[in-house]
Design a protein around this motif. Structure first.
Motif, PDB file in Angstrom:
ATOM      1  N   VAL A   1       0.838  -1.206   0.000  1.00 33.44           N
ATOM      2  CA  VAL A   1       0.000   0.000   0.000  1.00 33.44           C
ATOM      3  C   VAL A   1       0.872   1.255   0.000  1.00 33.44           C
ATOM      4  CG1 VAL A   1      -1.718   1.316   1.288  1.00 33.44           C
ATOM      5  CG2 VAL A   1      -1.955  -1.143   1.081  1.00 33.44           C
ATOM      6  N   ALA A   2       2.012   1.190   0.703  1.00 32.10           N
ATOM      7  CA  ALA A   2       2.894   2.359   0.751  1.00 32.10           C
ATOM      8  C   ALA A   2       3.880   2.362  -0.417  1.00 32.10           C
ATOM      9  CB  ALA A   2       3.651   2.385   2.083  1.00 32.10           C
ATOM     10  N   GLY A   3       3.699   1.408  -1.351  1.00 26.36           N
ATOM     11  CA  GLY A   3       4.691   1.199  -2.410  1.00 26.36           C
ATOM     12  C   GLY A   3       4.988   2.398  -3.278  1.00 26.36           C
ATOM     13  N   VAL A   4       3.983   3.215  -3.559  1.00 26.98           N
ATOM     14  CA  VAL A   4       4.224   4.344  -4.467  1.00 26.98           C
ATOM     15  C   VAL A   4       4.568   5.606  -3.686  1.00 26.98           C
ATOM     16  CG1 VAL A   4       3.360   5.547  -6.493  1.00 26.98           C
ATOM     17  CG2 VAL A   4       2.461   3.309  -5.923  1.00 26.98           C
ATOM     18  N   ILE A   5       3.983   5.747  -2.492  1.00 25.34           N
ATOM     19  CA  ILE A   5       4.162   7.006  -1.756  1.00 25.34           C
ATOM     20  C   ILE A   5       5.369   6.982  -0.838  1.00 25.34           C
ATOM     21  CG2 ILE A   5       1.757   7.728  -1.780  1.00 25.34           C
ATOM     22  CD1 ILE A   5       1.605   6.479   1.098  1.00 25.34           C
ATOM     23  N   ARG A   6       6.142   5.863  -0.840  1.00 22.19           N
ATOM     24  CA  ARG A   6       7.124   5.723   0.229  1.00 22.19           C
ATOM     25  C   ARG A   6       8.223   6.782   0.199  1.00 22.19           C
ATOM     26  NH1 ARG A   6       8.397  -0.156  -2.063  1.00 22.19           N
ATOM     27  NH2 ARG A   6       9.502   0.433  -3.930  1.00 22.19           N
ATOM     28  N   SER A   7       8.535   7.329  -0.993  1.00 21.15           N
ATOM     29  CA  SER A   7       9.597   8.337  -0.992  1.00 21.15           C
ATOM     30  C   SER A   7       9.164   9.552  -0.175  1.00 21.15           C
ATOM     31  CB  SER A   7       9.966   8.733  -2.415  1.00 21.15           C
ATOM     32  OG  SER A   7       8.806   9.135  -3.098  1.00 21.15           O
ATOM     33  N   GLY A   8       7.853   9.810  -0.097  1.00 22.74           N
ATOM     34  CA  GLY A   8       7.376  10.928   0.701  1.00 22.74           C
ATOM     35  C   GLY A   8       7.340  10.619   2.188  1.00 22.74           C
ATOM     36  N   LEU A   9       7.536   9.333   2.553  1.00 25.52           N
ATOM     37  CA  LEU A   9       7.436   8.930   3.961  1.00 25.52           C
ATOM     38  C   LEU A   9       8.778   8.947   4.659  1.00 25.52           C
ATOM     39  CD1 LEU A   9       5.102   5.827   3.564  1.00 25.52           C
ATOM     40  CD2 LEU A   9       4.462   8.128   4.235  1.00 25.52           C
ATOM     41  N   SER A  10       9.873   9.055   3.871  1.00 30.79           N
ATOM     42  CA  SER A  10      11.169   8.949   4.533  1.00 30.79           C
ATOM     43  C   SER A  10      11.555  10.285   5.154  1.00 30.79           C
ATOM     44  CB  SER A  10      12.228   8.462   3.550  1.00 30.79           C
ATOM     45  OG  SER A  10      12.114   9.114   2.329  1.00 30.79           O
ATOM     46  N   LYS A  11      12.228  10.159   6.295  1.00 27.12           N
ATOM     47  CA  LYS A  11      12.704  11.345   7.001  1.00 27.12           C
ATOM     48  C   LYS A  11      14.218  11.325   6.952  1.00 27.12           C
ATOM     49  CE  LYS A  11       8.854  11.999  10.099  1.00 27.12           C
ATOM     50  NZ  LYS A  11       8.215  10.977  10.923  1.00 27.12           N
TER      51      LYS A  11
END
Lengths: 349, 505
Positions: free
Chosen positions: B358-368
């Motif tokens: 589910v987080a496969g496409v948005i994950r770059s926005g999730l990294s800190k």
């Protein structure tokens, strides 16, 4: 209206400890404790130093190799890059360059070798097994061609000493600092970045990865470049450690690296594996060889034991599945010819 | 419980049960297939249809119940035993040997031999030609199986079954990947087999086909036999209610949504040999259906728009900006989302967790600071999985063992998480059960109401007509019609889909 989910199906300790990686770590601990108790001189001051000095090139190369294998590819040319880098270091130093400059150029040559592999695999789309069997011969040929059968042994003592020096009186070689730094970087890259998630996706399902926006080609290319760079770095270390630049340095090392990576729980089909397991796998092989050497067991027997261990480790998931399937069948009534449980909700096919 | 009927049925199952470990796949399966009739077996995914078929085929052994062939109790320990007794199963995806000829596939394992035990090829070819003539199809018996359409591969399987003189033919969702013409051909073959006095069992999720082809319908639900009805005495609503055990309500809950600005504009898109000069637009709040026969180029157009495939000329713009071709990352960045046709191969990494997918496409926005944790992934994935009511015990469960409908929800959740302006959805409900189908349709309608532009590709005509505000029809790589909702009928859509004259213009 919407559902809530538990983030994990298992408690933390189970997720962390009941894994393939921890099985390897536990086995390593058992072998170390057994050797300390039973092998004469295993607790001697030099055992740890020599063990780590000998396994350092394998430890280093296993880091990028793990990432390459997780994408479902393989790099068989790493040992040849070690040889080429070793020869370049010798030739360039003989031509008057300092060790840092010659070493840097040797590593750049490794980057070029990795880029060549990566270009053919990622962008041309050739199978990495075939490509790197080719470049295994190609890079080794270049190395031997450059230097022939002679060896360059004229390296400054200060650098040779550094390659074998230990940190204080701990017995741990200085080169381990380099390894620990790289190991941390590679672990972060694989486990804690979007790039790392892309590595797993590429290994599990490259088509879905492409549809999800993972740059599959670039991912593979970068990993082959990293593999070339780290192999060349290992080549520089190898040369200084033995004080000898030769075209046939580290012949066959690629198989030891791959064996250790697989022993550490990485799937040869890609998509599965973690670095702490791989590091334990390399050390496990190192400890077993070291203990058997102290017991004066012939090297051929050591190879037999390590080979059996590897076969057993590759077999273990299937054996475990078979055993658990058998127990499950015995516990439920009624015999069934099919061992594979068929998901009820899945599409019939 | 079974319909009163004189005479002994060719194949009969009575209260057959099968469990796998703790999971009961079939609790009480019953069906009576009579000679000279086509019997439909329907039920939601997980109702036990496939298990029942596999028991008859000899793949699984039943735990209890009775399996009767011509009134005689039988017990199949292997698929070979089942075949030897005249039972043939045609699966959705036939498994032919691609590098062998069509004839060799038909005679696999039982090649006729001539003098000196040499394989008698001319006899094989002659018999294959006879079989194809009987079936009324034109396939060269000497060609390799590789490259045959799924429809032709099924015909090969049927030819094999006939050459074995199978008396019971079971077809497990044979039409899922077929176009209209191919379905018609398959049905013609099925009817002629029925008229020869064979018993056919037909499994399908498509009610129009069930009602067109079958004489009798048996409904399974949750592993149990529910009822058997004559097709002539029932209707779709009754069957759906029996399958689901409740009223599903409207299968196509389309509500009119205000249509806004153009979101996707495609102009003169061409890819040699695939599609030519394709131009259309999709506006905010609009569901545009892309209809046509399988192989007409619908999916290929969608793939090119999203950039997973390249194209030769033309432009794709999103919200007025040109999107560079051949690069899915650029398309995602521009605001496109793409739910592909084959969720196991293209939509999901099935061996990874729900949260990972589910987080496969948005994950770059999730990294800190460049670092991404599993916790961040599951926190982001949770609400989206929840909105789609994905059935899973925890977010780190593998997607591999989920049902088709549940997997489709994971794929949709993954793309909705990107908050797209345009959603391209290829075969939104292929192979998923009625209940989930209605949920997906309701969701598409809601999304359009919220102003999303939706491009929906579907081989199911009722779905296109029921959901789309506008129907674009593709034939041989060209758009041959653009029909508004009010004017769209099965007839004019099918006419445009087969309008090869217009397509070759």
């Amino acid at each position: 209206m919407s559902r809530e989910y538990a983030p994990y199906s298992q408690p933390l300790w189970r997720r962390l400890l009941l894994t393939r990686e921890w099985a390897v770590i536990a086995l390593l601990a058992v072998v170390v404790l057994y050797s300390l108790a039973n092998v004469r001189n295993f607790d001697g001051p030099l055992t740890l130093t020599f063990l780590l000095l000998d396994t350092a090139p394998i430890l280093l190369i296993a880091l990028p190799m793990t990432l390459v294998i997780v994408t479902g590819e393989i790099d068989l040319s790493v040992a040849s890059i070690v040889g080429l880098s070793s020869v370049l270091l010798g030739v360039l130093h003989e031509a008057g360059l300092s060790i840092p400059v010659a070493g840097l150029l040797a590593i750049l040559a490794g980057v070029a070798c990795g880029a060549f592999n990566g270009f053919l695999v990622a962008y041309v789309g050739l199978p990495s097994l075939a490509v790197t069997i080719g470049t295994l011969a190609l890079f080794r040929g270049l190395a031997v061609g450059l230097l022939g059968t002679k060896a360059i042994t004229d390296f400054p003592d200060s650098w040779k000493d550094l390659a074998t020096a230990t940190i204080g009186d701990t017995g741990v070689p200085v080169v381990m600092i380099l390894f620990v730094v790289l190991a941390l970087l590679f672990t972060l890259l694989l486990q804690f970045t979007t790039f790392g998630r892309g590595i797993y996706d590429t290994g599990l399902n490259p088509e879905a990865a492409h549809f999800t926006g993972v740059n599959v080609e670039r991912t593979k290319f970068i990993l082959f470049v990293l593999s070339g760079a780290v192999s060349a770095l290992a080549g520089v270390y190898y040369t200084l450690r033995f004080g000898s630049a030769r075209g046939d340095n580290a012949v066959g090392l690629e198989l030891q690296v791959i064996a250790a990576v697989l022993l550490g729980g990485v799937s040869i089909f890609g998509g599965r594996g973690k670095l702490h397991g791989v590091i334990a796998g390399v050390l496990l092989i190192g400890v077993i060889s070291s203990a058997l050497r102290l017991e004066s067991v012939q090297v051929s027997y050591t190879n037999v034991i390590i080979g059996l261990l590897l076969v057993a480790s590759v077999m273990s998931p299937s054996v475990l599945a078979w055993v658990s399937g058998k127990t499950a069948r015995r516990n439920k009534r009624g015999p069934g010819p099919q061992s594979a449980p068929v998901g009820v909700g899945t599409q019939g096919r | 419980m079974a319909t009163a009927h004189t005479g002994v049925p060719t194949l009969e199952l009575r209260d057959v049960a099968k469990s796998f470990g703790a999971v009961v796949a079939l609790e009480s399966g019953s069906i009576r297939a009579e000679a000279g009739s086509i019997h439909a077996l329907v039920g939601e995914n997980g109702a036990g249809k496939s298990t029942l078929v596999k028991i008859v085929a000899g793949v699984h052994r039943r735990d209890s119940g009775e399996l009767l062939l011509d009134g005689e109790s039988v017990d199949f320990g292997s698929t070979a035993e089942s075949k030897a007794r005249g039972i043939a199963v045609i699966y959705q995806e036939p498994t032919l040997f691609p590098d062998l000829s069509v004839t060799e596939n038909i005679f696999m394992g039982r090649q006729p031999t001539g003098a000196g035990r040499r394989i008698d090829r001319s006899a094989m070819y002659a018999e294959t030609e006879g079989l194809f003539e009987r079936l009324g199809v034109h396939i060269d018996p000497r060609r390799l199986a590789r490259g045959l359409s799924i429809a032709d591969q099924q015909i090969i399987e049927i030819a094999k079954a006939i050459s074995l003189d199978a008396r019971v033919l079971i077809m497990d969702e044979p039409t899922a990947a077929l176009s209209g013409v191919e379905v018609d051909r398959l049905f013609a073959v099925a009817r002629s087999l029925r008229d020869e006095g064979r018993a056919l069992i037909f499994i399908s999720h498509r009610f129009d086909e069930v009602f067109e082809l079958c004489d009798t319908i048996t409904v399974l639900r949750d592993g149990s036999y529910i009822d058997t009805l004559k097709t002539a005495d029932t209707n779709v609503d009754e069957i759906v209610a029996l399958m689901v055990g409740r009223e599903v309500g409207d299968l196509f809950p389309k509500t009119p949504a205000p249509v806004g600005q153009a979101v996707l504009q495609v102009e003169g898109l061409s890819s040699r040999g695939v599609f030519h000069d394709v131009s259309f637009e999709v506006r905010a709040g609009e569901i545009v259906g892309l209809a046509g026969l399988v192989g007409a180029g619908r999916s290929e157009i969608a793939r090119a728009v999203f950039g997973v495939d390249g194209y030769d000329s033309g432009t794709v713009s999103l919200a007025g900006r040109v999107v560079p071709g051949g690069n899915p990352r650029a398309a995602i960045k521009a605001g496109m989302a793409f739910v592909p046709e084959d969720r196991r191969k293209q939509g999901l990494v099935t061996e990874a967790s729900v949260a990972h997918n589910v987080a496969g496409v948005i994950r770059s926005g999730l990294s800190k600071a460049g670092l991404l944790t599993q916790k961040a992934e599951s926190q982001a994935a949770g609400p989206w999985a929840g909105r789609l009511e994905v059935k899973t015990s925890a977010l780190d469960m593998n997607a591999a063992t989920m049902s088709g409908g549940n997997q489709q929800k994971v794929v949709i959740a993954k793309w909705l998480a990107t908050n797209p302006k345009l959603l391209i959805i290829d075969e939104p409900t292929r192979g998923i059960d009625v209940g989930t189908k209605a949920e997906v349709h309701r969701l598409l309608s809601e999304l359009a109401n919220d102003g999303m532009a939706i491009l929906m590709i579907s081989s199911e005509l009722p779905e296109v007509l029921g959901m789309a505000d506008r129907v674009l029809v593709v034939c041989e790589g060209r758009i041959t019609a653009d029909i508004p909702r009010a004017e769209a009928t099965p007839e004019n859509v099918m006419r445009a889909a087969t309008d090869t004259l217009e397509a070759q213009r």
